[in-house]
Design an enzyme around this catalytic site. Structure first.
Site, short mmCIF file in Angstrom:
data_model
loop_
_atom_site.label_atom_id
_atom_site.label_comp_id
_atom_site.label_asym_id
_atom_site.label_seq_id
_atom_site.Cartn_x
_atom_site.Cartn_y
_atom_site.Cartn_z
N ASP A 1 0.87 -1.17 0.00
CA ASP A 1 0.00 0.00 0.00
C ASP A 1 0.91 1.23 0.00
OD1 ASP A 1 -2.46 1.53 0.39
OD2 ASP A 1 -1.75 1.83 2.43
N ASP B 1 -0.23 5.13 0.98
CA ASP B 1 -0.52 6.09 2.05
C ASP B 1 -0.41 5.44 3.42
OD1 ASP B 1 -1.12 8.80 1.26
OD2 ASP B 1 -2.82 8.02 0.15
N ASP C 1 -1.81 -0.60 5.92
CA ASP C 1 -2.04 0.13 7.17
C ASP C 1 -3.51 0.35 7.45
OD1 ASP C 1 -2.23 3.66 6.75
OD2 ASP C 1 -2.48 2.18 5.16
#
Length: 251
Positions: A62, A64, A231
């Site tokens: 991922d 961000d 996250d």
């Protein structure tokens, strides 16, 4: 395939570091690990637990909040613009007029695709108006990121190791294309990823598995030989393979 036969990852709140050693077991991550503050954790390969991933062929990331410390900038942009909207359009009444908290941001906003956020943040607004607000918020975020964005500490050491082992790599994200075009070069990874899959490229976004399936297809790698850094809850649900999850709260 990698000649390095075991590895450890160490995590702190905004830090990734890597140590390596030789063993008789092919490399692989734990089936699922969620790390939260102080989240100093050591992930160590063991023959009993991780041999099902051998040979490890790919790592999917991922963007961000995972490879760059962007969540604080997203939070500030949302906080500032929602307050500005409440002042100019009092009838919005988002969150009862109370400024959003970081905990609310992490639980409700972080990791969501903007099309989904439009219904979460402003459920009573006309959809196009909500999307316009979010486009403006992303532009505000990019202004902040162009001056303040930092990679996670230790990221480049990890990426160097991934390259040295000949592992395939992809980025899989819900963030808009214009953000990706800023973030990846800003943190020095313009030449790192073999493919980048956006939510807008897929019929369904995270938490559906479509983005990760598309990335695996592009890399021509099975989910049985890959793992993910994520996250957000939606991203972890979407992965469908072993995940190392970063959390800003205690797991």
């Amino acid at each position: 395939m990698p000649s390095l036969l075991s590895f450890n990852f160490f995590f702190t709140n905004t830090h990734i570091s890597l140590s390596t050693s030789l063993d008789s077991t092919p490399p692989g991550p734990p089936p699922a690990t969620l790390l939260g503050p102080p989240f100093l954790a050591q992930l160590t390969v063991s023959k009993r637990s991780f041999s099902f991933l051998a040979p490890l062929e790919a790592i999917l990331f991922d963007i961000d909040g995972t490879i760059c410390d962007s969540d604080p900038l997203h939070y500030y942009a949302f906080l500032d613009m929602l307050q500005e909207t409440k002042a100019s359009v009092p009838q919005v009444g988002f969150n009862g007029g109370v400024p959003i908290t970081e905990a609310f941001f992490i639980k409700t906003i972080s990791g969501q695709h903007n099309a989904t956020l439009a219904t979460i943040v402003f459920p009573h607004w006309e959809h196009q108006r909500s999307l316009k607000f979010l486009e403006d918020k992303e532009a505000y975020f990019r202004r902040l990121a162009s001056e303040q964005l930092e990679p996670m500490n230790g990221l480049h050491k990890l990426c160097k190791w991934v390259e040295e082992q000949g592992l395939r790599r992809a980025a899989v994200t819900s963030t808009p294309r214009s953000n990706v075009e800023l973030l990846i070069p800003t943190i020095g990874l313009s030449d790192f990823f073999e493919t980048i899959v956006l939510g807008d490229d897929c019929e369904r976004v995270k938490p559906f598995p479509d983005p990760y399936l598309k990335a695996l297809q592009a890399l021509q790698v099975s989910h049985n030989h890959a793992f993910v850094f994520e996250d957000s809850v939606s991203g972890i649900k979407a992965a469908g393979m072993p995940v190392v999850g970063f959390s800003q709260e205690e797991p």
